[in-house]
Design a protein around this motif. Sequence first.
Motif, PDB file in Angstrom:
ATOM      1  N   TYR A   1      17.774 -19.413   4.602  1.00 26.55           N
ATOM      2  CA  TYR A   1      19.143 -18.930   4.788  1.00 26.55           C
ATOM      3  C   TYR A   1      19.101 -17.604   5.549  1.00 26.55           C
ATOM      4  CZ  TYR A   1      18.489 -15.597   0.946  1.00 26.55           C
ATOM      5  OH  TYR A   1      18.058 -14.578   0.134  1.00 26.55           O
ATOM      6  N   SER A   2      20.245 -17.209   6.056  1.00 26.26           N
ATOM      7  CA  SER A   2      20.358 -15.949   6.814  1.00 26.26           C
ATOM      8  C   SER A   2      21.194 -14.951   6.035  1.00 26.26           C
ATOM      9  CB  SER A   2      20.993 -16.204   8.183  1.00 26.26           C
ATOM     10  OG  SER A   2      22.332 -16.658   8.025  1.00 26.26           O
ATOM     11  N   ASN A   3      20.964 -13.654   6.319  1.00 31.33           N
ATOM     12  CA  ASN A   3      21.666 -12.587   5.621  1.00 31.33           C
ATOM     13  C   ASN A   3      21.916 -11.469   6.629  1.00 31.33           C
ATOM     14  OD1 ASN A   3      22.718 -10.729   3.905  1.00 31.33           O
ATOM     15  ND2 ASN A   3      20.882 -10.513   2.627  1.00 31.33           N
ATOM     16  N   ASN A   4      23.184 -11.067   6.801  1.00 34.10           N
ATOM     17  CA  ASN A   4      23.528 -10.055   7.801  1.00 34.10           C
ATOM     18  C   ASN A   4      22.951  -8.682   7.459  1.00 34.10           C
ATOM     19  OD1 ASN A   4      24.887 -11.946   9.281  1.00 34.10           O
ATOM     20  ND2 ASN A   4      26.887 -11.494   8.357  1.00 34.10           N
ATOM     21  N   ASP A   5      22.850  -8.404   6.151  1.00 28.90           N
ATOM     22  CA  ASP A   5      22.288  -7.133   5.719  1.00 28.90           C
ATOM     23  C   ASP A   5      20.796  -7.310   5.552  1.00 28.90           C
ATOM     24  OD1 ASP A   5      21.576  -4.751   4.674  1.00 28.90           O
ATOM     25  OD2 ASP A   5      22.899  -4.853   2.914  1.00 28.90           O
ATOM     26  N   LEU A   6      19.997  -6.823   6.534  1.00 32.19           N
ATOM     27  CA  LEU A   6      18.566  -7.115   6.521  1.00 32.19           C
ATOM     28  C   LEU A   6      17.849  -6.450   5.363  1.00 32.19           C
ATOM     29  CD1 LEU A   6      17.714  -6.946  10.319  1.00 32.19           C
ATOM     30  CD2 LEU A   6      18.349  -8.912   8.924  1.00 32.19           C
ATOM     31  N   ARG A   7      18.411  -5.355   4.781  1.00 32.39           N
ATOM     32  CA  ARG A   7      17.749  -4.708   3.663  1.00 32.39           C
ATOM     33  C   ARG A   7      18.116  -5.346   2.319  1.00 32.39           C
ATOM     34  NH1 ARG A   7      17.341   1.799   4.654  1.00 32.39           N
ATOM     35  NH2 ARG A   7      16.400   1.715   6.730  1.00 32.39           N
ATOM     36  N   THR A   8      19.032  -6.265   2.351  1.00 28.93           N
ATOM     37  CA  THR A   8      19.475  -6.930   1.116  1.00 28.93           C
ATOM     38  C   THR A   8      19.223  -8.431   1.261  1.00 28.93           C
ATOM     39  OG1 THR A   8      21.194  -5.274   0.804  1.00 28.93           O
ATOM     40  CG2 THR A   8      21.392  -7.321  -0.453  1.00 28.93           C
ATOM     41  N   ALA A   9      18.579  -8.981   0.243  1.00 27.83           N
ATOM     42  CA  ALA A   9      18.311 -10.426   0.252  1.00 27.83           C
ATOM     43  C   ALA A   9      18.868 -11.045  -1.016  1.00 27.83           C
ATOM     44  CB  ALA A   9      16.818 -10.693   0.349  1.00 27.83           C
ATOM     45  N   GLN A  10      19.575 -12.166  -0.853  1.00 29.26           N
ATOM     46  CA  GLN A  10      20.035 -12.910  -2.029  1.00 29.26           C
ATOM     47  C   GLN A  10      18.810 -13.504  -2.732  1.00 29.26           C
ATOM     48  OE1 GLN A  10      23.133 -13.070  -2.997  1.00 29.26           O
ATOM     49  NE2 GLN A  10      24.159 -12.193  -1.245  1.00 29.26           N
TER      50      GLN A  10
ATOM     51  N   MET B   1      23.368 -11.781  -7.670  1.00 29.90           N
ATOM     52  CA  MET B   1      22.030 -11.224  -7.799  1.00 29.90           C
ATOM     53  C   MET B   1      21.438 -11.021  -6.411  1.00 29.90           C
ATOM     54  SD  MET B   1      19.775 -10.212 -10.032  1.00 29.90           S
ATOM     55  CE  MET B   1      20.320 -11.021 -11.547  1.00 29.90           C
ATOM     56  N   ARG B   2      21.061  -9.750  -6.115  1.00 26.29           N
ATOM     57  CA  ARG B   2      20.503  -9.442  -4.807  1.00 26.29           C
ATOM     58  C   ARG B   2      19.337  -8.492  -4.988  1.00 26.29           C
ATOM     59  NH1 ARG B   2      25.507  -7.905  -4.880  1.00 26.29           N
ATOM     60  NH2 ARG B   2      25.249  -5.774  -4.100  1.00 26.29           N
ATOM     61  N   LEU B   3      18.505  -8.484  -3.978  1.00 28.85           N
ATOM     62  CA  LEU B   3      17.370  -7.579  -3.971  1.00 28.85           C
ATOM     63  C   LEU B   3      17.558  -6.600  -2.808  1.00 28.85           C
ATOM     64  CD1 LEU B   3      14.575  -6.870  -5.173  1.00 28.85           C
ATOM     65  CD2 LEU B   3      13.587  -8.406  -3.442  1.00 28.85           C
ATOM     66  N   TYR B   4      17.583  -5.331  -3.138  1.00 35.82           N
ATOM     67  CA  TYR B   4      17.723  -4.300  -2.105  1.00 35.82           C
ATOM     68  C   TYR B   4      16.398  -3.561  -2.002  1.00 35.82           C
ATOM     69  CZ  TYR B   4      18.950  -0.060   0.385  1.00 35.82           C
ATOM     70  OH  TYR B   4      18.955   0.974   1.280  1.00 35.82           O
ATOM     71  N   CYS B   5      15.873  -3.517  -0.747  1.00 33.04           N
ATOM     72  CA  CYS B   5      14.610  -2.816  -0.500  1.00 33.04           C
ATOM     73  C   CYS B   5      14.827  -1.788   0.616  1.00 33.04           C
ATOM     74  CB  CYS B   5      13.514  -3.786  -0.090  1.00 33.04           C
ATOM     75  SG  CYS B   5      13.123  -5.007  -1.367  1.00 33.04           S
ATOM     76  N   ASN B   6      14.409  -0.571   0.373  1.00 34.84           N
ATOM     77  CA  ASN B   6      14.547   0.510   1.346  1.00 34.84           C
ATOM     78  C   ASN B   6      13.390   0.411   2.337  1.00 34.84           C
ATOM     79  OD1 ASN B   6      15.365   2.784   2.704  1.00 34.84           O
ATOM     80  ND2 ASN B   6      14.593   4.224   1.139  1.00 34.84           N
ATOM     81  N   THR B   7      13.550  -0.512   3.303  1.00 37.54           N
ATOM     82  CA  THR B   7      12.486  -0.747   4.278  1.00 37.54           C
ATOM     83  C   THR B   7      13.102  -1.184   5.602  1.00 37.54           C
ATOM     84  OG1 THR B   7      10.516  -2.033   4.790  1.00 37.54           O
ATOM     85  CG2 THR B   7      12.225  -3.131   3.488  1.00 37.54           C
ATOM     86  N   ASP B   8      12.373  -0.870   6.685  1.00 30.00           N
ATOM     87  CA  ASP B   8      12.805  -1.318   8.004  1.00 30.00           C
ATOM     88  C   ASP B   8      11.967  -2.485   8.497  1.00 30.00           C
ATOM     89  OD1 ASP B   8      14.779   0.633   8.169  1.00 30.00           O
ATOM     90  OD2 ASP B   8      13.346   2.142   8.909  1.00 30.00           O
ATOM     91  N   GLN B   9      10.900  -2.856   7.704  1.00 28.03           N
ATOM     92  CA  GLN B   9      10.026  -3.949   8.094  1.00 28.03           C
ATOM     93  C   GLN B   9      10.169  -5.104   7.092  1.00 28.03           C
ATOM     94  OE1 GLN B   9       8.261  -3.847  10.912  1.00 28.03           O
ATOM     95  NE2 GLN B   9       9.059  -1.798  11.321  1.00 28.03           N
ATOM     96  N   PRO B  10       9.950  -6.331   7.568  1.00 27.33           N
ATOM     97  CA  PRO B  10      10.008  -7.479   6.627  1.00 27.33           C
ATOM     98  C   PRO B  10       8.917  -7.356   5.564  1.00 27.33           C
ATOM     99  CG  PRO B  10      10.095  -8.235   8.913  1.00 27.33           C
ATOM    100  CD  PRO B  10       9.736  -6.779   8.968  1.00 27.33           C
ATOM    101  N   ILE B  11       9.287  -7.482   4.310  1.00 25.18           N
ATOM    102  CA  ILE B  11       8.315  -7.497   3.196  1.00 25.18           C
ATOM    103  C   ILE B  11       8.633  -8.688   2.287  1.00 25.18           C
ATOM    104  CG2 ILE B  11       7.931  -5.001   3.233  1.00 25.18           C
ATOM    105  CD1 ILE B  11       9.780  -4.808   0.796  1.00 25.18           C
ATOM    106  N   SER B  12       7.549  -9.192   1.623  1.00 28.55           N
ATOM    107  CA  SER B  12       7.700 -10.331   0.700  1.00 28.55           C
ATOM    108  C   SER B  12       7.600  -9.820  -0.725  1.00 28.55           C
ATOM    109  CB  SER B  12       6.616 -11.380   0.957  1.00 28.55           C
ATOM    110  OG  SER B  12       6.735 -12.442   0.028  1.00 28.55           O
ATOM    111  N   VAL B  13       8.577 -10.181  -1.528  1.00 27.59           N
ATOM    112  CA  VAL B  13       8.636  -9.747  -2.917  1.00 27.59           C
ATOM    113  C   VAL B  13       8.637 -10.993  -3.812  1.00 27.59           C
ATOM    114  CG1 VAL B  13       9.939  -8.492  -4.665  1.00 27.59           C
ATOM    115  CG2 VAL B  13       9.900  -7.673  -2.289  1.00 27.59           C
TER     116      VAL B  13
END
Length: 656
Positions: free
Chosen positions: A534-543, A571-583
């Motif tokens: 899926y896609s998400n407009n807010d790159l720092r926030t992932a569903q 439920m969302r995950l917010y990460c303070n990052t400018d690079q793609p990371i896997s959580v």
Amino acid sequence: MKNRIILRKLMLLTSALVVVIGFQNCAQDVNFKTANNTSTFNNDYYEAVFKTSNITEKQTSVVVGSNGIEVPLTLDAVTRSHSETFEQVNRPSYTDLFKQGHMPSMHNETFTQKSNNGLLDILIVIDDSGSMSDEQNHLAQRMDPLLSAIKDTDWRIGVVTTSPNHQCMRAVINKNDANYANDFKDAIQAGASGGTELGTDNALLCLRCSTPSWVRANSSLAILFVTDEDDDSSANQATLFNEFTTMGRTVGQDARVYGILNSGQLGHYDDIINASNGIYGSIASSDYTDILTRISQDVSTILKNQFELAVQPNQGSLSIMVNGTPWTGNYTVAERTLTFTDTLPPEGSTIAVSYSSGGAPIVNAFTLSQQALETSLAVTVNGQAMPMEQLSFDKNSNQVVFNTMPAENSDIVVKYKENIPLIESFKLANAQVIPESINARIGNTPLSDVMYQNQDSSISFKTPIPEGMSLSVNYQEFVSAKLSYNPGLAGDGVSVLSVVDAKTGNPVNYTYSNGMINIANQDYMYNRTLKVLYSNNDLRTAQISLDPNAVPESIQLSGNAQSCSLLSQPMRLYCNTDQPISVSVSYITEVPVTEFTLQINPFLDPNQGEWLVMDTNGNPVPNYTRSDNVIRFDSPVNVTDLVIRFVPNEVKLASN
């Protein structure tokens, strides 16, 4: 906070186990035993404790900082819980007793050859009707003439009357009896109160008599009828002669019939006597000396040269010396009787006989009564346990074999269990079993080597269930496919790009509406893992795509999660990052169970008894329906452990 989440997770995982407290059939011959050694066991009812929710550990991964986010989705199903109990074979135990053999006893006997040796059995049938008093007295005084030519034989005299009201044998008189002359008189003077004369019938009765069994094996046999009346017997000449043959006698040779009769009423007596080469005289004579002497002389002609041994010899062990010389003539041995059959030892010669008797084979192998389980053998000799290295077991012959022969007369005891194969597989009652849900245990010990055979819905184990053990099995039955899932992709900026198979990458047909992904029926497979992109407009926030039954406080983050935090609604995950990371996101789900099946004896009617649904404290749990042995709730049950008990009517009546 993290420690509390972990504790909650462990508690929920522990509560996922279904524990069968125990149930037993009281009315049928199928037993259900307790599967929990710490629970209370009652023979009067069926009872099980069910957990009201299924706990599952799950994990997903989320990529933050990318416009294409991948979320795993595992296809689930609607299921029904079941609990079954099986019994492993309990091999029966046996104890076999053996006696070691021993050497035979040796015997030496000496006889002197006389002119008239042999075994002679004489049956006197005396008329006891009202006219026979004088005739009885005449005969009672003349035993000597009867024995005059046969006194050196081993004689025996049996006496019976012609009356139908008599015992099997009136008297048996032996040569070695101290007062045989008086005994003879008492037996012959039988009284004169009898009625119908049944001479031949009573003779047959005495020949067949077992109490006492007075006719000896291979003796010469003589019957003397003394009567002044015709015979009213139903038996005839053929019947009597057939009995001689049955007894191993030859009519006229070693079995003859004699008589002292009324010449005017001979009946069939004279026919029987003549046919056997016997003789008879007149009952009217005042002195029976002459006829008894002639009968004695005739009897002497049918005698065999016989000697009675002390015990029965073992076959082939007898040897004979006559005057110190080995005997080469023919002879026979029947039981205890030695008979010279053609050439006779000279009169006055000494006959020395040697033979063995008794004894039993001395062996080192003993055959058991049942096919034995070798590992269960326990052997004692005269009460002493035998080490197994001193013996062996031959499976083909089912024999215990000793390396060294046990001593004579040893008492050997072999205890063992019958070699009945253990049950290797157990068929479950339901066909649509979810293999991953199977939980098997013996008592409180879980089994990890369960193998499920889909063809016949059976389970087996790499190591068979031990003998006599009770196996408890809990599992989920597949009821229907679950096609709709809420991956938690809420929000205006979220859209599903694709759904593919996680292993093959093949696309999966789906629809996405109102936050729900609906999988096409033709692409459904239980436990199949898919990838949702899926896609998400807010790159720092992932569903975060979580199972709708996820327990929020159990969620834990790992991987590159140092700069991340959880946001709710949705439920969302917010990460303070400018690079793609896997959580990695791990959590547990808690799915309410609203349908419970209590296994009872299939021969019992579940509608004939009392059903109790309660918590572990005995408090009733309401708002359920029952169909046979299935309990259903319309909404989640508000207790953690649900106790279901069934008391059959027949047990209730017995207790009353």
